[in-house]
Design a protein around this motif. Structure first.
Motif, PDB file in Angstrom:
ATOM      1  N   ILE A   1      -1.438  12.973  -0.499  1.00  0.00           N
ATOM      2  CA  ILE A   1      -0.961  11.736   0.131  1.00  0.00           C
ATOM      3  C   ILE A   1      -0.257  10.856  -0.907  1.00  0.00           C
ATOM      4  N   ILE A   2      -0.881  10.754  -2.082  1.00  0.00           N
ATOM      5  CA  ILE A   2      -0.313   9.903  -3.134  1.00  0.00           C
ATOM      6  C   ILE A   2       0.979  10.515  -3.679  1.00  0.00           C
TER       7      ILE A   2
ATOM      8  N   ILE B   1      -0.608  -4.295  -5.932  1.00  0.00           N
ATOM      9  CA  ILE B   1      -0.549  -3.227  -4.918  1.00  0.00           C
ATOM     10  C   ILE B   1      -1.773  -2.318  -5.040  1.00  0.00           C
ATOM     11  N   MET B   2      -2.123  -2.024  -6.284  1.00  0.00           N
ATOM     12  CA  MET B   2      -3.227  -1.097  -6.513  1.00  0.00           C
ATOM     13  C   MET B   2      -4.566  -1.653  -6.005  1.00  0.00           C
ATOM     14  N   GLN B   3      -4.704  -2.985  -6.067  1.00  0.00           N
ATOM     15  CA  GLN B   3      -5.969  -3.610  -5.678  1.00  0.00           C
ATOM     16  C   GLN B   3      -6.271  -3.390  -4.195  1.00  0.00           C
ATOM     17  N   ALA B   4      -5.234  -3.165  -3.403  1.00  0.00           N
ATOM     18  CA  ALA B   4      -5.470  -2.919  -1.982  1.00  0.00           C
ATOM     19  C   ALA B   4      -5.699  -1.432  -1.703  1.00  0.00           C
ATOM     20  N   MET B   5      -5.235  -0.574  -2.613  1.00  0.00           N
ATOM     21  CA  MET B   5      -5.304   0.873  -2.369  1.00  0.00           C
ATOM     22  C   MET B   5      -6.619   1.481  -2.867  1.00  0.00           C
ATOM     23  N   LEU B   6      -7.036   1.071  -4.049  1.00  0.00           N
ATOM     24  CA  LEU B   6      -8.141   1.791  -4.695  1.00  0.00           C
ATOM     25  C   LEU B   6      -9.522   1.536  -4.109  1.00  0.00           C
ATOM     26  N   PRO B   7      -9.754   0.425  -3.390  1.00  0.00           N
ATOM     27  CA  PRO B   7     -11.074   0.327  -2.737  1.00  0.00           C
ATOM     28  C   PRO B   7     -11.236   1.278  -1.550  1.00  0.00           C
ATOM     29  N   ARG B   8     -10.279   2.135  -1.324  1.00  0.00           N
ATOM     30  CA  ARG B   8     -10.413   3.173  -0.299  1.00  0.00           C
ATOM     31  C   ARG B   8     -11.247   4.333  -0.859  1.00  0.00           C
ATOM     32  N   PRO B   9     -11.773   5.187   0.018  1.00  0.00           N
ATOM     33  CA  PRO B   9     -12.529   6.342  -0.504  1.00  0.00           C
ATOM     34  C   PRO B   9     -11.594   7.349  -1.171  1.00  0.00           C
ATOM     35  N   LEU B  10     -11.017   6.926  -2.275  1.00  0.00           N
ATOM     36  CA  LEU B  10     -10.038   7.733  -2.994  1.00  0.00           C
ATOM     37  C   LEU B  10     -10.414   7.712  -4.479  1.00  0.00           C
ATOM     38  N   PRO B  11     -10.872   8.858  -5.028  1.00  0.00           N
ATOM     39  CA  PRO B  11     -11.221   8.861  -6.454  1.00  0.00           C
ATOM     40  C   PRO B  11      -9.992   8.490  -7.292  1.00  0.00           C
ATOM     41  N   ARG B  12     -10.236   7.755  -8.355  1.00  0.00           N
ATOM     42  CA  ARG B  12      -9.108   7.311  -9.175  1.00  0.00           C
ATOM     43  C   ARG B  12      -8.326   8.480  -9.762  1.00  0.00           C
TER      44      ARG B  12
ATOM     45  N   LYS C   1      -7.661  11.202  -8.434  1.00  0.00           N
ATOM     46  CA  LYS C   1      -6.735  11.736  -7.425  1.00  0.00           C
ATOM     47  C   LYS C   1      -5.485  10.866  -7.343  1.00  0.00           C
TER      48      LYS C   1
END
Lengths: 322, 294
Positions: B3-4, B98-109, B111
């Motif tokens: 996805i990324i 931008i990253m602050q909204a993305m990384l609190p998702r269940p997405l390991p860093r 990845k």
């Protein structure tokens, strides 16, 4: 005792400049709305960022529904709206939501159903296909709220959700939050809009220089300063002095901002800080006994803003009285 | 991660980075076409139209020169594409929020980091492949090119290897420095590597004292260690041109070739060093990103 949605124990974050959070211990129950208050630089955003996994704590522990903060399990059940939300401006609003839905591993069909609903709910129904770079700050903030809610989170962390919104937008956000609360979603609200916090939150905490100074329900926090107003006719300086001598209450003349000034000059408003209703009843009795006319006795409704100003006034950035 | 990586592709396409790069590449290839045509006209045919041995040598010599000219430019283009697409990958998104909204998702860093890396590298490699093929085809049309598939493959791999190297380094830098600072640093570092390569190429013709030459070689060696991209490109031209057909026929280390060619090129050990350099840069970048406060 309801299930704990958020639990922190002595959670701390130390920065080189000494700022951050120190030994913050709170518990937020499932379905509860919790307000986090404090002046600028108090450490509110640092605390929330630790809870959503953006900042690693220096010490202490915290969990969300029993899952360690920052873990995939914890992140799967939260939604987060950062202060001044920004996203990929080269995407459309619809695509931003699709991206977040995919990151949350949402089923494609469910996402297709949910996204238009959310866009409608935050007032972007007609602008979903526009690139985000054409959105105003307020519209981006609304999109951020939609992103935070895309996965139907059990806990939402909102850092100044209304900061870029006009009064209509603020009212809409408040309404959305009320609906979330009614659905049993746990809300953690960082806000300077104390009216919103007072209206929405069951409990709140005041943070200064990373330390919780006070916490409790709005009633608990406000009841510590119970001010009563008495509309009295036939009062004289002698009688006022006598009442103060008898009671020790420091009763004094005041102007009631919420009522018209009495037409009769002998009618005045008296104000006193009292511990409980019994003291108010005793004062009523004494006023009448001395031949004065008691037109009205009422507890002055303290606004959270007044309490907040009192609580933080005179505090240094170390959280101590200057 | 997919996805990324997909998001990264979309970003580069939507921001018109690729469009502008492709447009300028077309302009370059057109110019290159005419340059190659001009150089290729030096072919000499004998009276009955048969290609003589001397003509064949001339065609290969012209081809070698055209190739080196093309790859001299091509290496710059892919290097700058790799650097400028990724130099703000971490710091830019963190600074913008931008990253602050993305990384609190269940997405390991990890990845997120690998996804971004994969997106930049894959697009860069595809572009480098198109450029590589275009340069070869144009050269083949106007002159002659080596046709040993193994040599071509080795040359291609060396040509594109600068993409992962520079992307890994740029992403590592973007986790340490601000976007602007990292952009400047990466450009200067690449420039230093290129300058070191040029000095190395020219050192033979500078008539220096032996001590000075040793010092110069040490200096250029250190620069190459710090930024191996130019050395990889020099090895690429060496691989491409040092095959049987041209061996002993065309001296690529002398005359007008010396400025463009790789000379002798770095050793196999240096290639292994460059691969290790890429992996270490990638892993350190990832390690730092895992621990970064946002």
């Amino acid at each position: 005792m309801r299930e704990a949605a958020i639990e922190t124990q002595l959670l701390s974050k130390e920065y080189g400049n000494g700022r951050g959070c120190r030994d913050v211990t709170i518990t937020v129950g499932k379905g509860e709305a919790f307000g986090f208050l404090g002046p600028n630089g108090a450490g509110k955003s640092t605390f929330v960022k630790m809870l959503v996994g953006l900042i690693a704590p220096s010490s202490g522990q915290a969990s969300i529904f029993g899952h360690r903060i920052g873990s995939m399990e914890a992140n799967a059940c939260i939604g987060y709206l950062p202060e001044l939300y920004r996203c990929q401006e080269w995407l459309t609003g619809l695509e931003v939501l699709q991206l977040h839905a995919r990151l949350c591993r949402m089923d494609k069909t469910a996402a297709q159903r949910r996204i238009p609903e959310l866009l409608e709910e935050v007032g972007l129904g007609q602008r979903g296909k526009d690139r985000v770079k054409h959105y105003s700050k307020g519209m981006q903030q609304r999109l951020g709220l939609a992103c935070a809610l895309i996965n139907k989170p059990q806990v939402v962390f909102l850092d100044e959700p209304s900061s870029a919104l006009d009064p209509v937008g603020r009212a809409e956000v408040r309404s959305i939050l009320e609906r979330l609360k009614a659905k049993g979603v746990t809300i953690f609200l960082n806000s300077h809009l104390l009216g919103d916090v007072e209206a929405l939150c069951d409990r709140m905490a005041l943070l200064n220089d990373g330390v919780i100074l006070r916490h409790g329900t709005a009633a608990e926090l406000l009841s510590k300063r119970s001010t009563w107003l008495f509309k009295v006719g036939g009062c004289s300086p002698f009688l006022l002095s006598w009442l103060n001598e008898q009671t020790g209450f420091q009763l004094h003349e005041t102007v009631n901002q919420e009522a018209a000034s009495p037409e009769d000059e002998s009618v005045v408003w008296l104000e006193a800080e009292l511990d409980n209703e019994e003291q108010a009843g005793w004062l009523n009795f004494l006023i009448i006994e001395q031949g004065m006319i008691l037109y009205e006795a009422t507890r002055k409704k303290e606004r959270l803003e007044g309490w907040f100003m009192d609580a933080v006034s005179g505090l240094s950035h170390r959280g101590e009285k200057e | 991660m997919r996805i990324i990586a997909g998001m990264t592709w979309k970003e580069l396409l939507r921001k018109k980075v690729m469009l502008l790069t492709l447009l300028l590449t077309v302009v370059f290839l057109l110019a290159f076409w005419f340059v190659a045509q001009t150089i290729g006209k030096n072919d000499v045919f004998d009276g009955n139209g048969m290609i003589s041995f001397s003509t064949m040598i001339a065609r290969f010599t012209n081809g070698a020169f055209i190739l080196m000219l093309g790859f001299f430019f091509g290496s710059f283009v892919i290097a700058f594409l790799a650097i400028f697409s990724s130099f703000s990958a971490v710091s830019g998104e963190a600074e913008q929020g931008i990253m602050q909204a993305m990384l609190p998702r269940p997405l390991p860093r990890w990845k997120w980091y690998f996804g971004r890396w994969l997106g930049y590298v894959s697009l860069g490699v595809i572009y480098a492949g198109v450029l590589f093929a275009s340069i070869l085809l144009i050269t083949r049309y106007h002159a002659a090119i080596p046709q040993n598939p193994a040599a071509l493959l080795r040359a291609f791999l060396l040509f594109v290897s600068t993409v992962p190297l520079l992307v890994s380094l740029a992403m590592l830098g973007s986790g340490i420095f601000s976007a602007l600072g990292n952009g400047v640093l990466m450009t200067m570092l690449y420039g230093a590597g290129w300058l070191g390569g040029m000095l190395d190429k020219l050192s033979g013709s500078l008539r220096l004292e032996p001590d000075g030459l040793v010092m110069l070689h040490n200096l250029t060696g250190l620069i190459s260690m710090a930024m191996p991209a130019d050395s990889l490109q020099r090895r690429m031209t060496t691989e491409l041109l040092s095959i049987k057909e041209l061996s002993g026929i065309v001296d690529i280390t002398s005359g007008s070739f010396s400025m463009l060619s790789g000379g002798t090129g770095p050793s196999d050990t240096f290639i292994i060093y460059a691969i290790g350099y890429t992996l270490v840069a990638l892993l350190i970048g990832l390690y730092r990103f895992q621990r970064r406060d946002l």
